[in-house]
Each structure stands twice: as structure tokens, then as C-alpha cells.
Design an enzyme around this catalytic site. Structure first.
Site, mmCIF file in Angstrom:
data_model
loop_
_atom_site.group_PDB
_atom_site.id
_atom_site.type_symbol
_atom_site.label_atom_id
_atom_site.label_comp_id
_atom_site.label_asym_id
_atom_site.label_seq_id
_atom_site.Cartn_x
_atom_site.Cartn_y
_atom_site.Cartn_z
ATOM 1 N N LYS A 1 0.833 -1.199 0.000
ATOM 2 C CA LYS A 1 0.000 0.000 0.000
ATOM 3 C C LYS A 1 0.873 1.257 0.000
ATOM 4 C CE LYS A 1 -3.765 -0.531 2.436
ATOM 5 N NZ LYS A 1 -4.393 -0.758 3.753
ATOM 6 N N ARG B 1 -3.159 3.150 8.553
ATOM 7 C CA ARG B 1 -3.512 2.006 7.708
ATOM 8 C C ARG B 1 -2.386 0.992 7.653
ATOM 9 N NH1 ARG B 1 -4.697 4.887 2.111
ATOM 10 N NH2 ARG B 1 -5.864 2.968 1.681
ATOM 11 N N GLY C 1 -8.540 -7.949 4.488
ATOM 12 C CA GLY C 1 -9.347 -8.076 5.699
ATOM 13 C C GLY C 1 -8.603 -8.645 6.889
ATOM 14 N N MET D 1 -5.776 -7.265 8.365
ATOM 15 C CA MET D 1 -5.250 -6.292 9.305
ATOM 16 C C MET D 1 -6.120 -5.056 9.290
ATOM 17 S SD MET D 1 -1.237 -6.944 9.264
ATOM 18 C CE MET D 1 -1.072 -6.660 7.537
ATOM 19 N N ARG E 1 -3.223 -1.105 -6.593
ATOM 20 C CA ARG E 1 -2.287 -2.244 -6.640
ATOM 21 C C ARG E 1 -2.624 -3.048 -7.874
ATOM 22 N NH1 ARG E 1 -5.280 -4.802 -1.598
ATOM 23 N NH2 ARG E 1 -7.251 -4.962 -2.657
ATOM 24 N N HIS F 1 -5.721 -32.257 7.207
ATOM 25 C CA HIS F 1 -5.669 -33.651 6.774
ATOM 26 C C HIS F 1 -6.471 -33.844 5.489
ATOM 27 C CE1 HIS F 1 -7.139 -37.872 6.764
ATOM 28 N NE2 HIS F 1 -5.895 -38.125 7.146
ATOM 29 N N SER G 1 16.686 -41.740 -15.414
ATOM 30 C CA SER G 1 15.398 -41.086 -15.196
ATOM 31 C C SER G 1 15.163 -41.071 -13.694
ATOM 32 C CB SER G 1 14.284 -41.849 -15.916
ATOM 33 O OG SER G 1 13.051 -41.243 -15.616
ATOM 34 N N CYS H 1 10.678 -38.871 -14.131
ATOM 35 C CA CYS H 1 9.324 -39.370 -14.336
ATOM 36 C C CYS H 1 8.675 -39.403 -12.966
ATOM 37 C CB CYS H 1 9.344 -40.750 -14.972
ATOM 38 S SG CYS H 1 10.258 -41.978 -14.050
ATOM 39 N N TYR I 1 14.577 -33.540 -19.873
ATOM 40 C CA TYR I 1 13.123 -33.564 -19.986
ATOM 41 C C TYR I 1 12.466 -33.882 -18.656
ATOM 42 C CZ TYR I 1 13.348 -38.675 -19.889
ATOM 43 O OH TYR I 1 13.573 -39.963 -19.508
HETATM 44 P P1 ADP Z 1 -7.781 -2.142 3.461
HETATM 45 O O1 ADP Z 1 -6.362 -2.514 3.378
HETATM 46 O O2 ADP Z 1 -8.607 -3.027 4.301
HETATM 47 O O3 ADP Z 1 -8.368 -1.835 2.125
HETATM 48 P P2 ADP Z 1 -7.399 0.684 3.803
HETATM 49 O O4 ADP Z 1 -6.226 1.127 4.572
HETATM 50 O O5 ADP Z 1 -7.255 0.729 2.337
HETATM 51 O O6 ADP Z 1 -7.806 -0.766 4.294
HETATM 52 O O7 ADP Z 1 -8.623 1.552 4.251
HETATM 53 C C1 ADP Z 1 -9.939 1.215 3.929
HETATM 54 C C2 ADP Z 1 -10.651 2.393 3.352
HETATM 55 O O8 ADP Z 1 -10.615 3.488 4.239
HETATM 56 C C3 ADP Z 1 -10.028 2.917 2.093
HETATM 57 O O9 ADP Z 1 -10.461 2.231 0.973
HETATM 58 C C4 ADP Z 1 -10.514 4.337 2.061
HETATM 59 O O10 ADP Z 1 -11.744 4.377 1.417
HETATM 60 C C5 ADP Z 1 -10.638 4.672 3.512
HETATM 61 N N1 ADP Z 1 -9.514 5.538 3.864
HETATM 62 C C6 ADP Z 1 -8.278 5.175 4.254
HETATM 63 N N2 ADP Z 1 -7.508 6.255 4.441
HETATM 64 C C7 ADP Z 1 -8.258 7.328 4.159
HETATM 65 C C8 ADP Z 1 -8.027 8.733 4.141
HETATM 66 N N3 ADP Z 1 -6.845 9.245 4.462
HETATM 67 N N4 ADP Z 1 -9.047 9.523 3.773
HETATM 68 C C9 ADP Z 1 -10.238 8.993 3.452
HETATM 69 N N5 ADP Z 1 -10.524 7.700 3.446
HETATM 70 C C10 ADP Z 1 -9.552 6.871 3.788
HETATM 71 MG MG MG Z 2 -7.789 -0.657 0.900
#
Ligand code: ADP
Ligand code: MG
Ligand code: MG
Length: 902
Positions: free
Chosen positions: A29, A98, A107, A109, A343, A459, A786, A854, A874
Site C-alpha cells: 500500500k 492504515r 481483511g 489487518m 495495486r 488432513h 530417469s 518421471c 526432460y
Molecule cells: P484495506 O487494506 O482493508 O483496504 P485501507 O487502509 O485501504 O484498508 O482503508 C480502507 C478504506 O478506508 C479505504 O479504501 C478508504 O476508502 C478509507 N480511507 C483510508 N484512508 C483514508 C483517508 N486518508 N481519507 C479517506 N478515506 C480513507
Molecule cells: Mg484498501
């Protein structure tokens, strides 16, 4: 401050200082926020605290020296840039905190928005927004909620509950109907919840909020679900996460504000176009949380054309820049667009191929890069039949796609019932909370396996993958009640005998029988779909990339095939020969009787008669295979398994004898067989009388096979065809074994071949560790090696595969003793080292020695890369794996600077 350490480590980077290649240090990020900043895109200012700082914190339990000061300095410059100060009661700067690791962990962290608000600055925020009290209190309640949940572990439901309560009192379902007073009330309620659970008031000091939030993000790296996810996805545990501190922009300032997510192409199919969701008057997390119904991104054009056009423009620039599908998160604050994340986007297997092809067409990448962007696991996925899903079918649960495939069948809850129903010809799905070694027979009998617990290394998952059987594990919405023979999911109750369908790729579970359709990629390989003449973008792209892989690869790809039909299919799939033709199946069926005669032979004459009867049958088998392969090399392995495997099991024989005696029948033959079985019993058949040992002990057995091979080749050549047989001796551990077999074989070949022009190579498997370690000697008597990496793995580790996979591999995977079963991907450090030694010493003794592998590793993507690197000629694998091996052999040959495909 450490005065004695003048060059303090740099722990904090302004967005302007980073770039997309610094993912290790800044996380995905942070690196991409920096990249966008430097591209001149509208990114709110901010800074990134490095993964190094996180790692230092996690090892020592406290923030490293210098970190606090660097954060202070960067915060000050952020305040200067924004013209606002954190905690200023009249005009506060707010920030988001963030998480962001090198690999995205969706989801897993946490993020906290609106850090910096307190009882006083909430008033200032409102004033700055034009006396927008609703907005200010909405922002404040979000802070307490997110901060409480992620920093202080207050149960999230309590906040949601309080919000529902207020909505109910107001008689609405929509949070937009709540006004400033409602939200102020909600802030009070939230603070009480916070105090109740933490034993303290919600922190009013902004800098404390910030520091606690940063620390919580560091800690989240070791949260249980993050650890689980990493194990699942094989992400190293020691990378740490970066922390991004970003000036807040507000999507919740009114109807001219909002927030959204978008893909630059469809991540499901790869189709070009804009895919996204937008939510007006909301803060970021609402879109993903599904709090309100979003609208398709296209509708933004009506709402705010300027921002929409700008967004499209930016998306085009990002694709141009990253040369790939991007996913983005953005916010519009009163008509001004802000980019909050981008990304390289995740995509399905089909989309990966389609997009790679499109990008080549668009001139953004070349074919080498396209080849790098796809992989064998994706291709393998595309070769399974798929469910034909229309509106009728909706998944009732989603677990982990643990072993791919599409399977439907009657639900059973016990191994015994699975075996019973399967014996009646019913397809069954074995459903368990989790499986254990006692379930093995049921797993073998079932079409698919469904569990409510456990991940990709449970398992069930490990065993199913070993068997090539469809498996969905960890479908935790299922409540499985084995004694009651039912499971419940949502409102549905599914009883024993009801039909379910499971998709081992997506992990989805459906009620009823979902129709299955064939894979168009297989149709293409089968020659049923013309890639030059189809509107199927996937097939066109697969064709193009496969063609390039074939041109690029150095490794040849052969197949394991025992019959003409297998050989024919494998050729259609691109096999360039047979690397392993097992001869044992040629002793089954109605030929068993001849084998019994051979085993029971009381003298030389009887034995010779039995062998003479087998000879023409074997010859006919080889003729069919040589014809099918039409001059491509065919490696025939002389008989390998212990001969008693061809006799009926002891218990069955004992019963037969008893029954026959009871009836007063003649039991002489049964008794003789029974005696033979008793005599031939072995404690460890895997390490007993098999392979070359059989050839040395049973006179005439190998000679008969060698003769059948040579005669078949001569027959094909006399018919105007071509044949290139290679005779392979299994289980050799010492050169003397091979020399003995070789002397006899050479004599027979010379006699049979005469002046026909047929050439027969003689070589050996390298599958006993001693053979690998004495490869230099063995090469003196072998024209090829082989590697039988399955046996080499069994004997290298001392594992009996059939026993260990079900018994304890899950535990080894859990403990991280290995990251993947050494039977799935070759253990490069240990078993791979044996391969390397044998390849080097074998070639040193005999330059030009042909080297192949093989066994299943030959079709495993990671292993193929290893075999390429070791310099084999091969790999050989099952027909369905041939395209996967071709693709990966191509990928192993190219070098690109391209991005990490994860
Ligand atoms: P995740 O990794 O779960 O996507 P983010 O760090 O991207 O979490 O944050 C989730 C959402 O929070 C972002 O998609 C954005 O919409 C909102 N957000 C994060 N930082 C800011 C910011 N500085 N201003 C406004 N919205 C923000
Ligand atoms: Mg995000
Ligand atoms: Mg073997």
C-alpha cells in the site's frame, strides 16, 4: 535518542520519497501510494512507517529508538503542508492509520480513520465544514468504533448493535436518515461501550490515539487470523507490516461526496471495461462492509461527470504505468477526487490468461512478460470441468478451495457409508467436521470431500490433493452433526442422501446437482477448438502463450503412459515422447493367470512356458504404443512391483480355500497359491523383492520383456514405421546390478534387431539414494537416467507415502517442518540435492548422458523450475499435466524484470 549512533536508521518515509519497488520496506500500500504521488496523481499527503520498524517492535516489544522522533518530524511537515494541526480544536488535521504488508492480506489487518478527533475538535471540524454537525459527529462515531474495535479489542457487534438501536428508534434502516443529534447520541453510547470494555475513557489526546493505532497495526501482524492467512497463502511470517499515516479526505461530507472501489478490467473474466462500485456520502469502509447498497461505478458519470472523467483518465494512466490490471480505492470530497490506494489486482485463472493476451495486443507487454504473468497452477485449474452456474444455483457456503475440481453427489457422514454407497455406484460427497486417518477408505470412495474446519494444509486437504480428489475444507458456515447424519447451513438442513455440489477451486458449496461443463481449454488441447478461429478470448490467449512457452523452453516434456490411448491423448496435449511406460498393468486382467503360473512354476520348463505365453501379449502392447508415438522416444520400465501384488490377498485366498474344502472341491491350486502368498509375504514390500532384484532372481523375466520390446520395435519398423525404445531398469542401487541386466539385454537385442536399423537404449531409474550417490559409476552402464523422485523422496526421507500422508503430514505442515508436502513439490534441499549430485556426476562420467524425471513432480510447477535449473533434458508427467509442464518449462527459461505475480 541515541547520541552515540549518529546515523540513525530511517524508519519513516514521506510519500514523495518512496516508489512501487520498495514493497519490502514500505509494504504494498505504501509503495503504491508513493508511486501514485510521484506520478502526480491526487493522493492525500502522508508518510509510511517501515516494515523494519515493525519488525524491531515485534522482536523487542517496544518501538525502536528514533522512531518517535521521526514520526514527530514527519507529522509536523504533514501539518505544515495541510495548514492544519493534529488536535487543533478549531481546525483539526485528521489522519488515517492504515496497515499494509508486502503481500496484500485482505481483511486481515486493520485501518483506523479520523484519528485526531476528540470532544473539542469535533466542534472545530463541523465549523470548518460549514457548520456540518452531522458530518463531524458521523466522523467521530466512526473513530470511536474503529479505534475501539481494532486498537482496544472492543467487540464490534456492540457498536453495530447501538447503531441498529438508534436506527430502530428512528424507524429507519438507512444511516443517512440519522441527523446530527442522533449521531451525537451515538457518540455517547459508543464512549460508554468503550469505557465498559477497556476500563478507561476514550483517549482525547490525538497523539496518544495515533501512537496506539500505530502500535495496534504492528501487533495485528501477529493476530491469529493473520497468522492463519499467511500459512494458508505461504507468506513468510517474518516480513512485518508497514503503517501508513494519511491525511483524511472526506467522502461523508454530503451528496457531492462519496467513496468507491474499481478495477481497470473485469477481474473475473478479464473483459475490458470498468468494474466498480460507488457509494455517495460515505466513508471508505462502508463500500466493502456492504452497509448500504452501492451503485455501479458507471452511475458516477451522472452524479459527477468531472470526477468520473478524471477517474477514467487516471485508471488508464495507471494501467499504462503498471502495464497490468489495477484495482483502486478512491474518495470524492465535495467534487474533488482523491486516490487512496492502487495495486496490481488479483484475478481469476481465466482472467490472468485473457488479460495477458490483451496487454500484448495493446503493446503494453511482450510475450515473455505475458508468459511470466500466468502460471501452471492457473492452467491446471482451467483444465478441470466447471460447474455450469446459472441463476438457479447460489452457493450456500464458501470454504477453502483445497483441491480443485467440480463434484456432485449424495451426502454421507461416515467413511463406512461412503464405501457402501459408492459400491452401489452412487457418487458420494463425504462431509465431516474434519477428517482423520480413519476416514481414508471413505475418502477414496467419495467423489469429493467437504469439511467445516481446517485449511489448505488440513488432513482432508493434503490427502485429497494427494489423491487428485475434489475437496472444499473449512466451510465454517456448515454445522456438521455426524451422529444425527445431517448438517445445517443457514436455513437449510441437509440430510444423508441429499445431493450437494462442491467446487474445489472456488471453495463454494451448492445444494442439489449443478450440471458440469467441459473445460474449453481441454477442448482446445484435444484439437476440438480451433484457436485461430474462435471468439473465445481465453482459448486464443492460452494458445498464444503456450506457443510462446514451447518456443522458449529448453526442457522437453514427455508423458507417463501405459496404453496406446493414453499415449495418443498425451501427444495431443503436446507430449514429445513417453518418459515412463509401466509394464505392470500388462500383467493384470485375464493375464493374471499367466502370472500365477509363472509364480507357481515348479520347474524351468513350466516357467519358460508361462513366460512364452506372456511374450506375444507384451509385444502387442508395445507395438500399439510405438505406433502411437511414431518415432518419439518411449522409455519402457521393466517390471517393478513385487510379484505377490499380482496374487489375490491372503484373507481372500484363505476364505476361498476354506469354502472350497467345505464343498469338497479340489483345492490344490488354491492351496498352492495360498502357500505362495504366505511364502512371499514381506514386512516392507516397498523395500523388498522388487525392481531390478526381481530381474536378477527370476530367470527369464526381464529377458522376456526385453525381447518383447525389441521385437515390437522391429515389427513397427518393418511395417514402415519408426520406433525409439529406451529400456529402463528400476530400483538400481549399484552399477553391478545394472551391468548384469545389461549384459543379458544386449545379447537379446543384438539377436532380435539384426540389420533392421532399430536402436535400443538401456538406462536406469535413479530412485534409491545410493544410486544418486554413486551416479558416476552407474553412468558407465547407463545411456540415460530417469529420476524416480517419488521413491527417491520416500527413501530419502524414510517415508512410506501411503502411510505418512494420511497419518501426520498435516501436523508437519502445521509445525512448518515443510511448507508443502515433499510429494507435491520436490524438496530441493534434500531430495533435490541427490538429483543434482547424480546429474553432475553422471554427466561427468558420461558426457551426453540423457537425464529426465518421471513421476508426479514432473508436472508440478515449482519442481519443473528446479529440474530446469539442474539441467535435466526432460520431465515426464501424466497426460493432463503435460500442458502445465510445457508452460512452466517455458516460464523457467525466460528472464523478465516483471512484477511479482502474487
Ligand atoms: P484495506 O487494506 O482493508 O483496504 P485501507 O487502509 O485501504 O484498508 O482503508 C480502507 C478504506 O478506508 C479505504 O479504501 C478508504 O476508502 C478509507 N480511507 C483510508 N484512508 C483514508 C483517508 N486518508 N481519507 C479517506 N478515506 C480513507
Ligand atoms: Mg484498501
Ligand atoms: Mg519407483
Amino acid at each position: 535518542m541515541a547520541a552515540h549512533d549518529p546515523v540513525e536508521q530511517k524508519y519513516v518515509y514521506d510519500f514523495a520519497e518512496g516508489n512501487k519497488d520498495l514493497k519490502d520496506l514500505l509494504g504494498g500500500k505504501g509503495a503504491n501510494l508513493a508511486e501514485m504521488t510521484n506520478l502526480g496523481l491526487p493522493v492525500p499527503p502522508g508518510f509510511t512507517i517501515t516494515t523494519e520498524a515493525c519488525k524491531a517492535y515485534l522482536t523487542t516489544g517496544r518501538e525502536p529508538d528514533g522512531l518517535a522522533g521521526q514520526i514527530e518530524a514527519h507529522l509536523e511537515s504533514l501539518e505544515r503542508e495541510m495548514g492544519r494541526r493534529l488536535g487543533d480544536p478549531d481546525d483539526p488535521l485528521l489522519v488515517s492509520v492504515r496497515s499494509g504488508a508486502k503481500f496484500s492480506m485482505p481483511g486481515m489487518m486493520e485501518t483506523v480513520l479520523n484519528v485526531g478527533l476528540n470532544d473539542r475538535s469535533v466542534i472545530g471540524l463541523s465549523a470548518q465544514a460549514g457548520q456540518n454537525d452531522r458530518f463531524a459527529w458521523d466522523s467521530y462515531r466512526r473513530l470511536i468504533q474503529m479505534f475501539g474495535k481494532t486498537v482496544c479489542e472492543v467487540p464490534g457487534e456492540e457498536f453495530e448493535h447501538a447503531l441498529d438501536e438508534i436506527k430502530r428508534a428512528k424507524g429507519t434502516h438507512d444511516d443517512l436518515d440519522l441527523d446530527a443529534d442522533d449521531l451525537r447520541g451515538l457518540v455517547d453510547a459508543y464512549k460508554k461501550i468503550f469505557a465498559k470494555h477497556t476500563g478507561r475513557e476514550f483517549p482525547q489526546e490525538p497523539r496518544e490515539q495515533l501512537d496506539l493505532a500505530i502500535r495496534a497495526v504492528f501487533d495485528s501482524w501477529n493476530a491469529e487470523r493473520a497468522i492463519l492467512y499467511r500459512r494458508q497463502e505461504r507468506i513468510p511470517a517474518d516480513l512485518g507490516t508497514a503503517v501508513n499515516v494519511v491525511a483524511m479526505v472526506f467522502g461523508n461530507l454530503g451528496p457531492d461526496s462519496g467513496t468507491g472501489v474499481a478495477f481497470t478490467r473485469d477481474p473475473g473474466s478479464g473483459a475490458q471495461g470498468i468494474y466498480g462500485d460507488y457509494l455517495a456520502n460515505a466513508q471508505g469502509e462502508d463500500v466493502v462492509a456492504g452497509i448500504r447498497n452501492t451503485v455501479p461505478l458507471q452511475e458516477l458519470e451522472q452524479l459527477d461527470k468531472t470526477s468520473y472523467d478524471q477517474l477514467l483518465d487516471i485508471m488508464a494512466r495507471l494501467e499504462e504505468h503498471y502495464k497490468d490490471l489495477c484495482d483502486i480505492e478512491f474518495t470524492i470530497e465535495r467534487g474533488k477526487l482523491w486516490m487512496l490506494q492502487t495495486r496490481v489486482g488479483k484475478r481469476t485463472a481465466a482472467a490472468a490468461f485473457v488479460i495477458a493476451g490483451q496487454l500484448v495486443d495493446e503493446g503494453l507487454i511482450d510475450l515473455d512478460e505475458a508468459l511470466h504473468r500466468v502460471n501452471g497452477a492457473q492452467l491446471a485449474q482451467l483444465m478441470f470441468p466447471r460447474f455450469q452456474l446459472d441463476h438457479e444455483f447460489e452457493a450456500v457456503a464458501k470454504g477453502i478451495g483445497a483441491s480443485p475440481g467440480a463434484a456432485s453427489g449424495k451426502v454421507v457422514f461416515t467413511s463406512a457409508r461412503a464405501v457402501e454407497l459408492a459400491a452401489e455406484g452412487e457418487p458420494v460427497i463425504l462431509v465431516r467436521r474434519e477428517t482423520n486417518p480413519d476416514d481414508l477408505n471413505g475418502m477414496i470412495a467419495a467423489k469429493g470431500i467437504l469439511t467445516s474446519r481446517g485449511g489448505k494444509t488440513s488432513h482432508a486437504a493434503v490427502v485429497a490433493r494427494g489423491m487428485g480428489k475434489t475437496c472444499v475444507s473449512g466451510a465454517d458456515e456448515l454445522d456438521v452433526n455426524v451422529p444425527a447424519k445431517k448438517f445445517t447451513v443457514g436455513d437449510h438442513v441437509v440430510n444423508e442422501g441429499d445431493v450437494v455440489s462442491i467446487d474445489g477451486t472456488t471453495g463454494k458449496v451448492y445444494l442439489g446437482e449443478v450440471p458440469v461443463m467441459p473445460s474449453e481449454v481441454v477442448q482446445y488441447f484435444e484439437g476440438e477448438l480451433d484457436p485461430e478461429n474462435t471468439d473465445d478470448a481465453l482459448v486464443r490467449s492460452v494458445h498464444r502463450i503456450m506457443t510462446h512457452a514451447d518456443a522458449a523452453r529448453r526442457l522437453r516434456v514427455r508423458t507417463n503412459a501405459d496404453t496406446g490411448a493414453d499415449a495418443a491423448r498425451a501427444r495431443r496435449f503436446g507430449a514429445e515422447g513417453i518418459g515412463l511406460c509401466r509394464t505392470e498393468h500388462m500383467f493384470l486382467g485375464d493375464r493374471r493367470e499367466l502370472v500365477e503360473r509363472l509364480i507357481l512354476a515348479s520347474g524351468e520348463r513350466e516357467r519358460e512356458n508361462a513366460l512364452a505365453a506372456l511374450l506375444p501379449l507384451q509385444r502387442a502392447d508395445f507395438i500399439e504404443i510405438f505406433r502411437e508415438m511414431d518415432g518419439l522416444p518411449v522409455t519402457v520400465r521393466l517390471i517393478d512391483p513385487p510379484l505377490h501384488e499380482f496374487l489375490p490377498p491372503l484373507e481372500q485366498l484363505a476364505v476361498n480355500v476354506a469354502v472350497a474344502q467345505e464343498r469338497g472341491e479340489d483345492v490344490a491350486k488354491e492351496e498352492a497359491l495360498l502357500a505362495a502368498v504366505r511364502r512371499m509375504h514381506e514386512e516392507n514390500p516397498m523395500l523388498g523383492l522388487r525392481g531390478v532384484r526381481l530381474g536378477l532372481v527370476i530367470p527369464g523375466l526381464f529377458a522376456m520383456q526385453v525381447r518383447a520390446i525389441a521385437e515390437a520395435a522391429v515389427a513397427v519398423v518393418r511395417d514402415g514405421g519408426k520406433a525409439c525404445p529406451e529400456i529402463m531398469v528400476p530400483l538400481v542401487g549399484a552399477v553391478q546390478e545394472l551391468e548384469t541386466v545389461r549384459a543379458e539385454a544386449e545379447r537379446i537385442i543384438a539377436e532380435v534387431v539384426g540389420d533392421s536399423g532399430v536402436e535400443v537404449l538401456i538406462g536406469t531409474m535413479i530412485e534409491v539414494p545410493r544410486a544418486a550417490l554413486t551416479a558416476g559409476q552407474i553412468a558407465e552402464a547407463a545411456e540415460f537416467f530417469s529420476f524416480g523422485t517419488n521413491d527417491l523422496t520416500q527413501m530419502g526421507w524414510g517415508f512410506s507415502r501411503d502411510d505418512v500422508e494420511g497419518a501426520f503430514f498435516w501436523r508437519y505442515l502445521e509445525l512448518g517442518i515443510f511448507g508443502i508436502s515433499p510429494f507435491e513439490s520436490i524438496d530441493t534441499d534434500g531430495v533435490g540435492r541427490l538429483v543434482r549430485i547424480a546429474a553432475e556426476e553422471g554427466r561427468a562420467a558420461r558426457p551426453g548422458l540423457k537425464l529426465g524425471v518421471c513421476g508426479e513432480h514432473g508436472g508440478d510447477p515449482d519442481s519443473v523450475h528446479f529440474f530446469h535449473e539442474v539441467g535435466l533434458d526432460y520431465v515426464s508427467c501424466s497426460p493432463f499435466r503435460v500442458p502445465v509442464a510445457r508452460l512452466e518449462a517455458g516460464r523457467a527459461s525466460i528472464t523478465t524484470t516483471g512484477s511479482d505475480s502474487r
